[in-house]
Design an enzyme around this catalytic site. Structure first.
Site, mmCIF file in Angstrom:
data_model
loop_
_atom_site.group_PDB
_atom_site.id
_atom_site.type_symbol
_atom_site.label_atom_id
_atom_site.label_comp_id
_atom_site.label_asym_id
_atom_site.label_seq_id
_atom_site.Cartn_x
_atom_site.Cartn_y
_atom_site.Cartn_z
ATOM 1 N N VAL A 12 0.830 -1.208 0.000
ATOM 2 C CA VAL A 12 0.000 0.000 0.000
ATOM 3 C C VAL A 12 0.869 1.264 0.000
ATOM 4 O O VAL A 12 0.611 2.211 -0.751
ATOM 5 C CB VAL A 12 -0.990 0.011 1.197
ATOM 6 C CG1 VAL A 12 -1.872 1.247 1.155
ATOM 7 C CG2 VAL A 12 -1.850 -1.250 1.190
ATOM 8 N N GLU A 124 -10.167 6.074 5.507
ATOM 9 C CA GLU A 124 -11.014 5.560 4.424
ATOM 10 C C GLU A 124 -10.519 4.201 3.903
ATOM 11 O O GLU A 124 -11.316 3.312 3.594
ATOM 12 C CB GLU A 124 -11.041 6.588 3.269
ATOM 13 C CG GLU A 124 -11.919 6.218 2.107
ATOM 14 C CD GLU A 124 -13.401 6.110 2.480
ATOM 15 O OE1 GLU A 124 -14.015 7.131 2.785
ATOM 16 O OE2 GLU A 124 -13.937 4.978 2.458
ATOM 17 N N VAL A 127 -11.272 0.136 5.406
ATOM 18 C CA VAL A 127 -12.407 -0.767 5.126
ATOM 19 C C VAL A 127 -12.715 -0.728 3.633
ATOM 20 O O VAL A 127 -12.890 0.347 3.060
ATOM 21 C CB VAL A 127 -13.681 -0.343 5.898
ATOM 22 C CG1 VAL A 127 -14.833 -1.291 5.594
ATOM 23 C CG2 VAL A 127 -13.414 -0.290 7.393
ATOM 24 N N GLY A 182 -0.991 -10.114 -3.983
ATOM 25 C CA GLY A 182 -0.840 -9.049 -2.971
ATOM 26 C C GLY A 182 -2.141 -8.724 -2.260
ATOM 27 O O GLY A 182 -2.276 -7.657 -1.663
ATOM 28 N N GLU A 185 -3.275 -10.899 3.718
ATOM 29 C CA GLU A 185 -2.479 -10.350 4.820
ATOM 30 C C GLU A 185 -1.168 -11.123 4.919
ATOM 31 O O GLU A 185 -1.064 -12.249 4.416
ATOM 32 C CB GLU A 185 -3.244 -10.515 6.133
ATOM 33 C CG GLU A 185 -4.546 -9.752 6.193
ATOM 34 C CD GLU A 185 -4.363 -8.267 5.980
ATOM 35 O OE1 GLU A 185 -3.639 -7.629 6.752
ATOM 36 O OE2 GLU A 185 -4.926 -7.734 5.009
ATOM 37 N N LYS A 200 -12.945 -4.961 10.186
ATOM 38 C CA LYS A 200 -13.595 -3.969 9.320
ATOM 39 C C LYS A 200 -15.048 -3.728 9.738
ATOM 40 O O LYS A 200 -15.508 -2.584 9.759
ATOM 41 C CB LYS A 200 -13.496 -4.412 7.866
ATOM 42 C CG LYS A 200 -12.043 -4.371 7.357
ATOM 43 C CD LYS A 200 -11.900 -5.088 6.040
ATOM 44 C CE LYS A 200 -10.483 -5.038 5.509
ATOM 45 N NZ LYS A 200 -10.259 -5.963 4.389
ATOM 46 N N GLY A 297 -5.606 -4.703 -2.731
ATOM 47 C CA GLY A 297 -4.691 -4.442 -3.846
ATOM 48 C C GLY A 297 -4.054 -3.080 -3.701
ATOM 49 O O GLY A 297 -4.590 -2.181 -3.047
HETATM 50 N N1 HSE Z 1 -6.229 -8.916 3.130
HETATM 51 C C1 HSE Z 1 -7.201 -7.898 2.922
HETATM 52 C C2 HSE Z 1 -8.276 -8.438 1.982
HETATM 53 C C3 HSE Z 1 -6.548 -6.693 2.341
HETATM 54 O O1 HSE Z 1 -8.045 -9.493 1.372
HETATM 55 O O2 HSE Z 1 -9.327 -7.836 1.854
HETATM 56 C C4 HSE Z 1 -7.407 -5.465 2.320
HETATM 57 O O3 HSE Z 1 -7.757 -5.056 3.610
#
Ligand code: HSE
Length: 402
Positions: A12, A124, A127, A182, A185, A200, A297
């Site tokens: 990110v 922002e 979530v 990517g 986690e 979230k 992503g």
């Molecule tokens: N690992 C999380 C997902 C990344 O797959 O949604 C975004 O928060």
């Protein structure tokens, strides 16, 4: 010109630098001034990276530099992100974050600290990745009493479930692909066990109630038990299987839960595939609304962080109001929450099923000759658990989305 620092140069963080560079001209127009990355904080060095000269390893440099007005926290995890965020906000520097773990556990405290120091703590990207959902809840829907939020909030699990559904692919193979892209986690257990979606929905539930919803109070179940047979039954029922994160304002209190659910093909959430996320929000005046986009992503998540940076630049010296009090809310006991269940059990249980659940329509699949499936009537989670215990051939159950 506003100078920013990016803390954490991973997926990110590097996306944030890319968005700020590639869209520099329009960001300048929209922020009213140029926005430039001055520092990139990381424990690693990045030899050969075009921004190598900006990489530093000492947070004090950022803290002591009066030119830095906004900091992007894309480190993830609680520490040192929490200490750095506290110190930055106490120094009047705004923080924009994608760190859902930190927002879920310390959101109210960090917002209050930002307010005290006339700066902002914006989240922002925490979530739904690139989906605008925090700002709509805090602004466009601020006249509403929010009755329900139901989201597909984890891209990795939605990607896995979609691939299992469409291609009959194996869980482990698809998880590997999601990691390569990517989405997952660092520890993919957080995705597949539902913990990421839980954080979230805790954030959204806190904004919905204006108080703090603690993740540890949210019933959470992941997708590791979902099998190809479950998808075969779902198909026979005209249903899809998705990992849903739900928060509802019920007459006797708020309920929140994360679990795989079967949902009718008519439900718009059943049409959300691959890494996409969606959030259904129902307000008491507006009725049903829905938000859709890439939930994970590099660039989608980075875009949301940069949108927050622009908001901070536009609101320098002022705090953007956000109602999220530190007081903890007591959620409804999940055992008392009602619902219907899809059950798989051994053929030998036919009589017991009738006795416990009444007359039910049995679903039989040629590929599963020693079992059958059925859908229960409405009952509490506790009542279902007591009945399921009495079925000797009980195999599994999936909740139905009402
Ligand atoms: N690992 C999380 C997902 C990344 O797959 O949604 C975004 O928060």
């Amino acid at each position: 010109m506003v100078k920013v620092a990016v803390m954490g140069y991973g997926t990110v963080g590097s996306g944030v630098v890319e968005v700020l560079c590639r869209n520099a001209e329009l960001i300048e127009n929209r922020a009213g001034t140029a926005v430039e990355v001055k520092y990139i904080l990381d424990i690693r060095s990045f030899p050969g990276d075009p921004h190598e000269d900006k990489v530093i390893h000492d947070f004090e440099i950022i803290l002591q530099d009066p030119e830095i007005r906004v900091i992007c926290e894309t480190m993830g995890g609680i520490e040192p992100a929490l200490t750095f965020s506290r110190r930055a906000l106490a120094a009047g520097k705004s923080v924009c974050t994608s760190n859902k773990e930190l927002v879920a556990s310390h959101g109210a405290e960090l917002i209050a600290l930002a307010e005290e120091n006339r700066c902002n703590y914006l989240f922002e990207a925490s979530v739904g990745g690139g989906i605008p959902i925090i700002r709509p809840l805090n602004t466009a829907l601020t006249a509403e009493k929010i009755l329900e939020i139901t989201g597909i909030l984890n891209g990795t699990t939605n990607y896995i479930l979609s691939k299992m559904e469409k291609e009959g692919a194996k869980f482990e193979e698809v998880l590997k692909k999601a990691q390569e892209k990517g989405y997952a986690e660092r520890n993919p257990q957080a995705d597949v066990e539902g913990y990421d979606a839980c954080r979230k929905i805790a954030i959204l539930a806190s904004l919905m109630s204006g108080k703090t919803v603690d993740c540890r109070d949210i019933y959470t179940e992941g997708i590791t038990g979902i099998t190809p047979e479950d998808f075969a039954y779902a198909k026979a029922l005209g249903m899809a299987i998705r990992l849903l994160a739900v928060c509802k304002a019920e007459p006797d209190g708020y309920m929140a839960a994360v679990s795989p659910c079967m949902l009718s093909e008519d439900n718009p959430l059943s049409g959300i595939h691959n890494v996409f996320n969606a959030v259904f929000v129902c307000g008491n005046m507006v009725g049903e609304t829905m938000y859709y986009g890439r939930g994970a992503g590099k660039l989608p998540t980075a875009s949301a962080v940069v949108a927050d940076v622009i908001d901070c630049v536009k609101h320098q010296g002022t705090h953007i109001w956000c109602l999220w009090d530190r007081e903890k809310i007591a959620l409804k006991d999940f055992g008392q929450v009602t619902g219907r269940f899809f059950v798989r059990t051994a053929v030998s249980d036919e009589a017991a099923v009738e006795e416990l659940f009444g007359t039910v329509e049995k679903i039989r699949l040629p590929e599963c000759p020693r079992e059958f499936g059925f859908v229960t009537g409405e009952m509490t989670q506790d009542a279902f658990a007591r009945k399921a215990e009495k079925l000797p051939g009980f195999l599994s159950r999936i909740r139905l989305k009402d």
